[in-house]
Write a protein that holds these residues in place. Structure first.
Motif, PDB file in Angstrom:
ATOM      1  N   VAL A 150      -1.246   4.722   5.813  1.00 56.72           N
ATOM      2  CA  VAL A 150      -0.153   4.255   6.670  1.00 56.72           C
ATOM      3  C   VAL A 150       0.903   3.538   5.819  1.00 56.72           C
ATOM      4  O   VAL A 150       2.106   3.791   5.948  1.00 56.72           O
ATOM      5  N   VAL A 151       0.423   2.663   4.927  1.00 55.01           N
ATOM      6  CA  VAL A 151       1.364   1.893   4.107  1.00 55.01           C
ATOM      7  C   VAL A 151       2.140   2.833   3.177  1.00 55.01           C
ATOM      8  O   VAL A 151       3.348   2.700   2.996  1.00 55.01           O
ATOM      9  N   TYR A 152       1.426   3.801   2.609  1.00 52.64           N
ATOM     10  CA  TYR A 152       2.085   4.774   1.725  1.00 52.64           C
ATOM     11  C   TYR A 152       3.217   5.477   2.489  1.00 52.64           C
ATOM     12  O   TYR A 152       4.347   5.596   2.008  1.00 52.64           O
ATOM     13  N   ASP A 153       2.900   5.936   3.706  1.00 53.09           N
ATOM     14  CA  ASP A 153       3.908   6.629   4.515  1.00 53.09           C
ATOM     15  C   ASP A 153       5.087   5.711   4.832  1.00 53.09           C
ATOM     16  O   ASP A 153       6.247   6.136   4.786  1.00 53.09           O
ATOM     17  N   LEU A 154       4.777   4.455   5.146  1.00 52.46           N
ATOM     18  CA  LEU A 154       5.858   3.509   5.450  1.00 52.46           C
ATOM     19  C   LEU A 154       6.751   3.286   4.233  1.00 52.46           C
ATOM     20  O   LEU A 154       7.972   3.223   4.347  1.00 52.46           O
ATOM     21  N   VAL A 155       6.135   3.173   3.058  1.00 57.21           N
ATOM     22  CA  VAL A 155       6.916   2.990   1.832  1.00 57.21           C
ATOM     23  C   VAL A 155       7.870   4.174   1.665  1.00 57.21           C
ATOM     24  O   VAL A 155       9.063   4.006   1.418  1.00 57.21           O
ATOM     25  N   SER A 156       7.334   5.384   1.837  1.00 53.80           N
ATOM     26  CA  SER A 156       8.190   6.578   1.706  1.00 53.80           C
ATOM     27  C   SER A 156       9.284   6.564   2.764  1.00 53.80           C
ATOM     28  O   SER A 156      10.447   6.861   2.482  1.00 53.80           O
ATOM     29  N   TYR A 157       8.904   6.204   3.980  1.00 55.94           N
ATOM     30  CA  TYR A 157       9.854   6.190   5.093  1.00 55.94           C
ATOM     31  C   TYR A 157      11.031   5.267   4.804  1.00 55.94           C
ATOM     32  O   TYR A 157      12.184   5.595   5.103  1.00 55.94           O
ATOM     33  N   TYR A 158      10.739   4.132   4.186  1.00 49.91           N
ATOM     34  CA  TYR A 158      11.818   3.174   3.898  1.00 49.91           C
ATOM     35  C   TYR A 158      12.483   3.421   2.545  1.00 49.91           C
ATOM     36  O   TYR A 158      13.217   2.593   2.038  1.00 49.91           O
ATOM     37  N   GLY A 159      12.159   4.559   1.944  1.00 52.69           N
ATOM     38  CA  GLY A 159      12.883   4.964   0.734  1.00 52.69           C
ATOM     39  C   GLY A 159      12.299   4.450  -0.567  1.00 52.69           C
ATOM     40  O   GLY A 159      12.924   4.576  -1.627  1.00 52.69           O
ATOM     41  N   GLY A 160      11.113   3.872  -0.516  1.00 48.92           N
ATOM     42  CA  GLY A 160      10.484   3.383  -1.739  1.00 48.92           C
ATOM     43  C   GLY A 160       9.524   4.404  -2.326  1.00 48.92           C
ATOM     44  O   GLY A 160       9.325   5.481  -1.768  1.00 48.92           O
ATOM     45  N   THR A 161       8.958   4.040  -3.470  1.00 50.48           N
ATOM     46  CA  THR A 161       7.967   4.932  -4.098  1.00 50.48           C
ATOM     47  C   THR A 161       6.740   4.116  -4.497  1.00 50.48           C
ATOM     48  O   THR A 161       6.832   2.916  -4.770  1.00 50.48           O
ATOM     49  N   VAL A 162       5.598   4.782  -4.553  1.00 47.27           N
ATOM     50  CA  VAL A 162       4.331   4.094  -4.831  1.00 47.27           C
ATOM     51  C   VAL A 162       3.915   4.318  -6.285  1.00 47.27           C
ATOM     52  O   VAL A 162       3.922   5.448  -6.778  1.00 47.27           O
ATOM     53  N   ALA A 163       3.594   3.223  -6.967  1.00 48.50           N
ATOM     54  CA  ALA A 163       3.170   3.304  -8.371  1.00 48.50           C
ATOM     55  C   ALA A 163       1.698   3.673  -8.448  1.00 48.50           C
ATOM     56  O   ALA A 163       1.280   4.483  -9.272  1.00 48.50           O
ATOM     57  N   ASN A 164       0.936   3.034  -7.609  1.00 39.80           N
ATOM     58  CA  ASN A 164      -0.505   3.278  -7.599  1.00 39.80           C
ATOM     59  C   ASN A 164      -1.098   2.600  -6.374  1.00 39.80           C
ATOM     60  O   ASN A 164      -0.414   1.867  -5.662  1.00 39.80           O
ATOM     61  N   TYR A 165      -2.341   2.871  -6.163  1.00 40.48           N
ATOM     62  CA  TYR A 165      -2.992   2.329  -4.990  1.00 40.48           C
ATOM     63  C   TYR A 165      -4.408   1.953  -5.366  1.00 40.48           C
ATOM     64  O   TYR A 165      -5.085   2.687  -6.080  1.00 40.48           O
ATOM     65  N   LEU A 166      -4.852   0.806  -4.959  1.00 40.12           N
ATOM     66  CA  LEU A 166      -6.275   0.499  -5.095  1.00 40.12           C
ATOM     67  C   LEU A 166      -6.777  -0.184  -3.841  1.00 40.12           C
ATOM     68  O   LEU A 166      -6.027  -0.797  -3.085  1.00 40.12           O
TER      69      LEU A 166
END
Ligand code: GDP
Ligand code: MN
Length: 372
Positions: A257-273
């Motif tokens: 969900v958070v990943y999708d929200l980041v994309s939705y608001y125009g951001g990008t994800v470096a990594n996830y743990l």
């Protein structure tokens, strides 16, 4: 856990599935001896866990010693991994044969196709009806008649169908005995005389059952990068991407969900743990890994249930005190013990938010992105 091809074939051999003769080598100095054992022509096969090696030039049929040396040197240089030297097979047809778990019906699923080989994904996309599927009730196991049904549905003649059924039944036995999520032979080569031989092999063992299979252990080769390997040593799920925001999230569902929200608001994800569930007391280690991976900003998002938010917060507080991060951190930490968690975070200057979406927007802004 994915097994390497040579390990998968070792299992095939133990379960009576025919395999070509082969020798595993660790370096070019062992090549000539291996060729003497196996003979020419032979196939040089990179022992990497990715599929599609044939297309990537990492499986090479060679017919002279000179050619073998050139190709082996090239493949070893590209992969830095072991190389399987295998007797070449003169085949008529390539069959795809696999058993996996069907999560929807909760049964095992046999899949077979006579147009196997390196284009199987294309066949699955363009001619899905060519793939024969048979569901197997695991409380009964695969019945011989079902195995025959699959082989006749492929259009094999009586002898070939008998041979194919025998191999499929053995593969099913391997599938169950080893707690696998997937077993695949592609290609199962069909020879002129109707005999069959497994020229490639994939076996994925359910990680939750690995404790029963102590002959296998995860090595650095099972991971894409050092960070994923380091995290796995502590049982921390970690995935590397190539964006800006590091996500420290309590669990996989929330992470999606958070990943999708980041994309939705125009951001990008470096990594996830993941530092929820059984890892909720590992916040310190997780924070250290996050900082080492150098994202532009860290977003901590949790929803603690059994995993207590205050225990996670304490780990974060300890880590912040010790590691003194020099990048912005946004936290939304909720769930069991959230009042205490929020107080703890405030004690090190963090300003925990209550709303995940708001936190995502802030993180995107701090990372310098954002389009909405
Ligand atoms: P993959 O590309 O990673 O799936 O590696 P494979 O072991 O399946 O090899 C790729 C392709 O090489 C096979 O699908 C065959 O079409 C071709 N090939 C040709 N001759 C041979 C042989 O003697 N042995 C093997 N293993 N593959 C062969
Ligand atoms: Mn293959």
């Amino acid at each position: 856990m994915k097994l390497f091809e040579y390990q998968a074939k070792e299992l095939f051999g133990e379960h009576g599935i025919p395999i070509p003769a082969s020798t595993l080598i660790g370096g070019i100095s062992e090549l000539n001896k291996a060729i003497e054992e196996i003979g020419l022509p032979c196939v040089l096969k990179a022992q990497v866990l990715q599929g599609g090696r044939g297309k990537a030039g990492l499986v090479k049929l060679v017919s002279t010693k000179e050619e073998a040396n050139v190709e082996a040197e090239r493949i070893l240089k590209v992969t830095g991994k072991k190389l399987l030297v295998e007797g070449a097979v003169l085949f008529e047809k390539e069959m795809y044969l696999a058993i996996t778990v069907d999560p929807i019906s909760g049964s095992a699923l046999v899949m077979a196709c006579l147009e196997g080989g390196i284009e199987i994904e294309e066949i699955a996309r363009t001619k899905p009806d060519r793939i024969i599927k048979e569901k197997v009730d695991t409380s009964w196991g695969l019945m011989p008649f079902q195995a025959s049904n699959v082989m006749y549905a492929l259009g094999l003649d009586k002898n070939q169908a008998a041979e194919g059924s025998k191999i499929l039944l053995k593969l099913y036995n391997l599938f169950v005995k080893n707690d696998t999520e997937l077993v695949e032979i592609n290609p199962l080569m069909i020879l002129k005389d109707g005999t069959m031989i497994a020229a490639d092999g994939k076996v994925n063992i359910d990680d939750n059952a690995l404790y029963k299979h102590s002959r296998y252990s995860m090595t650095r080769d099972h991971f894409k990068n050092d960070m994923e390997y380091e995290a796995a040593q502590d049982g921390i799920p970690y995935i590397q991407f190539d964006g800006d925001i590091g996500l420290m999230v309590a669990g996989a569902g929330l992470a999606n969900v958070v990943y999708d929200l980041v994309s939705y608001y125009g951001g990008t994800v470096a990594n996830y743990l993941e530092f929820g569930g059984p890892n909720y007391h590992k916040a310190h280690k997780c924070m250290k890994m996050m900082l080492d991976s150098k994202p532009k900003c860290i977003l901590i998002a949790t929803f603690g249930t059994i995993a207590r938010a205050d225990v996670m917060a304490q780990g974060i507080v300890d880590a912040v005190r010790e590691l003194k991060p020099d990048i912005p951190i946004v936290a939304v930490i909720r769930g069991t013990g959230e009042e205490e968690a929020q107080e703890l975070l405030k004690s090190v200057g963090l300003n925990p938010l209550n709303d995940t979406e708001e936190a995502v927007k802030k993180a995107v802004e701090l990372a310098g992105g954002g389009s909405q």
